[in-house]
Scaffold this active site. Structure first.
Site, PDB file in Angstrom:
ATOM      1  N   GLU A 154      23.052 -16.661 -12.452  1.00 57.15           N
ATOM      2  CA  GLU A 154      22.069 -17.283 -13.430  1.00 57.15           C
ATOM      3  C   GLU A 154      22.761 -16.649 -14.662  1.00 57.15           C
ATOM      4  OE1 GLU A 154      17.931 -17.185 -13.404  1.00 57.15           O
ATOM      5  OE2 GLU A 154      17.961 -18.741 -11.952  1.00 57.15           O
ATOM      6  N   ASP A 208      11.473 -14.125 -22.465  1.00 54.89           N
ATOM      7  CA  ASP A 208      12.262 -12.986 -22.121  1.00 54.89           C
ATOM      8  C   ASP A 208      11.500 -11.510 -22.307  1.00 54.89           C
ATOM      9  OD1 ASP A 208      14.185 -14.367 -21.101  1.00 54.89           O
ATOM     10  OD2 ASP A 208      15.450 -14.365 -22.759  1.00 54.89           O
ATOM     11  N   TYR A 219      12.576 -22.310  -9.705  1.00 56.66           N
ATOM     12  CA  TYR A 219      12.534 -20.927 -10.015  1.00 56.66           C
ATOM     13  C   TYR A 219      11.089 -20.810 -10.283  1.00 56.66           C
ATOM     14  CZ  TYR A 219      13.320 -16.524 -12.317  1.00 56.66           C
ATOM     15  OH  TYR A 219      13.379 -15.280 -12.894  1.00 56.66           O
TER      16      TYR A 219
END
Length: 281
Positions: A50, A61, A176
Site C-alpha cells: 500500500e 491518518d 480493509y
C-alpha cells in the site's frame, strides 16, 4: 467472488497464507528511496504494497503517517510523482500488487478518467480513496474497472449492515477492516472482537478481508492472522524508519546513508512479522 485485478487475485490465491500488506508513504524517506524501499519490502515478504499518496489534510491518518506525508510534501511529492514511483518499481517487479491509498482531492484535480488511465500505465493494481463513500463511487469504480484496477474500501467497527452490503457489491481485490475507532496507529487490538466483526463482514463481502490500524508487533500480527486474510501494517513500519534516519542524522551521516538505514531497518522489521504469519503451501 467479484472479479479482481490479476496480481491482487494471485496474492490471495493461497488460502493457507496470511497476506502481509505494508503501508508506506510515497516520498518518505525520500523520492529516490521509495522504489528501493518497495523492493526491500517485497524481499521481506510483502504480498501487497500500500503506497500512501501524500495529502495536506489527511483525516484518517495518525501522527506518524501525518509526519511522513508532511515530509513527502516538502519534497514536492504529489500524485504524479507517486505514479512515477510505481512505474519505476514496475521496471523490476511485475508481480507484486501496488495499491494507492489516499484522498479524493488529488484525483479530482487530475481528473478521475485521466487518473485511471495513468494509474493503469504506471502499473497500479488497486485504489483506496478514504473519502469516496461507496454510495457515490459507482462512476469512478467503473473507470477503474475498465483500467483493470480494483476499488478497495474501508470498513470500520461502526459500519452498518447497509454499508457492508454496498461495499460487498462494489469492492474487488480485498476489503480493509479498520480494527479500531480513531486514526491510524492508535489504541490496542481486541482480537476476539475483530474475529466477531470479520464473521459479520463476511456475510456481506465475498472477497478477502485485511485488518489494520493497530498492528504494532509480531504478536498482534500473529493473533490477527488466525481470523484475517491479510494484516496491514503502516505506523510502526514508518516509526522504525524514522528511528533509523534519526540515528544517522545524530552522527552526521548523509541523506543517502539515512535512506539506506531506513530501508534496511524496514526490511528487517517486516521480515520478522512475515516469519510469524502462516505461509501456506
Amino acid at each position: 467472488m467479484n472479479s479482481s485485478n490479476k496480481r491482487l487475485l494471485a496474492s490471495f490465491a493461497d488460502k493457507g497464507r496470511t497476506a502481509l500488506i505494508p503501508y508506506i508513504t510515497a516520498g518518505d524517506p525520500s523520492i529516490e528511496a521509495t522504489p528501493r524501499l518497495m523492493h526491500a519490502l517485497v524481499r521481506a515478504g510483502a504480498d501487497v504494497i500500500e503506497l500512501g499518496v501524500p495529502f495536506s489534510d489527511p483525516m484518517a491518518d495518525g501522527p506518524v503517517i501525518q509526519r511522513a506525508g508532511e515530509r513527502a510534501i516538502r519534497r514536492g511529492v504529489g500524485l504524479r510523482q507517486v505514479l512515477d514511483m510505481v512505474a519505476e518499481f514496475r521496471l523490476q517487479n511485475q508481480d507484486t500488487p501496488v495499491v494507492l491509498m489516499g484522498y479524493a482531492n488529488p484525483i479530482e484535480r487530475m481528473g478521475p478518467a485521466v487518473f485511471a488511465e495513468r494509474a493503469q500505465q504506471a502499473g497500479v493494481d488497486g485504489v483506496l480513496v478514504v473519502d469516496y463513500p461507496p454510495e457515490e463511487i459507482e462512476a469512478f469504480a467503473e473507470l477503474l474497472g475498465k483500467a483493470e484496477i480494483d476499488p478497495i474500501f474501508l470498513l470500520a467497527p461502526t459500519s452498518t449492515q447497509e454499508r457492508m452490503s454496498k461495499i460487498g457489491q462494489l469492492a474487488r481485490g480485498y476489503v480493509y477492516y479498520v480494527s479500531l475507532k480513531g486514526v491510524t496507529g492508535a489504541g490496542h487490538l481486541d482480537t476476539a472482537d475483530v474475529a466477531a466483526r470479520l464473521a459479520e463482514i463476511r456475510r456481506h463481502v465475498s472477497i478477502p478481508v485485511g485488518v489494520g490500524f493497530g498492528i504494532r508487533d509480531a504478536d498482534s500480527a500473529k493473533r490477527l492472522s488466525e481470523c484475517a486474510d491479510a494484516v496491514v501494517i503502516g505506523s510502526k513500519l514508518i516509526e522504525t524508519m524514522e528511528a533509523a534516519v534519526a540515528q544517522v542524522s545524530q552522527r552526521g551521516g548523509s541523506p543517502e546513508e539515512a535512506d539506506t538505514a531506513a530501508i534496511e531497518a524496514a526490511e528487517g522489521w517486516l521480515a520478522g512479522i512475515r516469519r510469524v504469519l502462516p505461509s501456506g503451501g
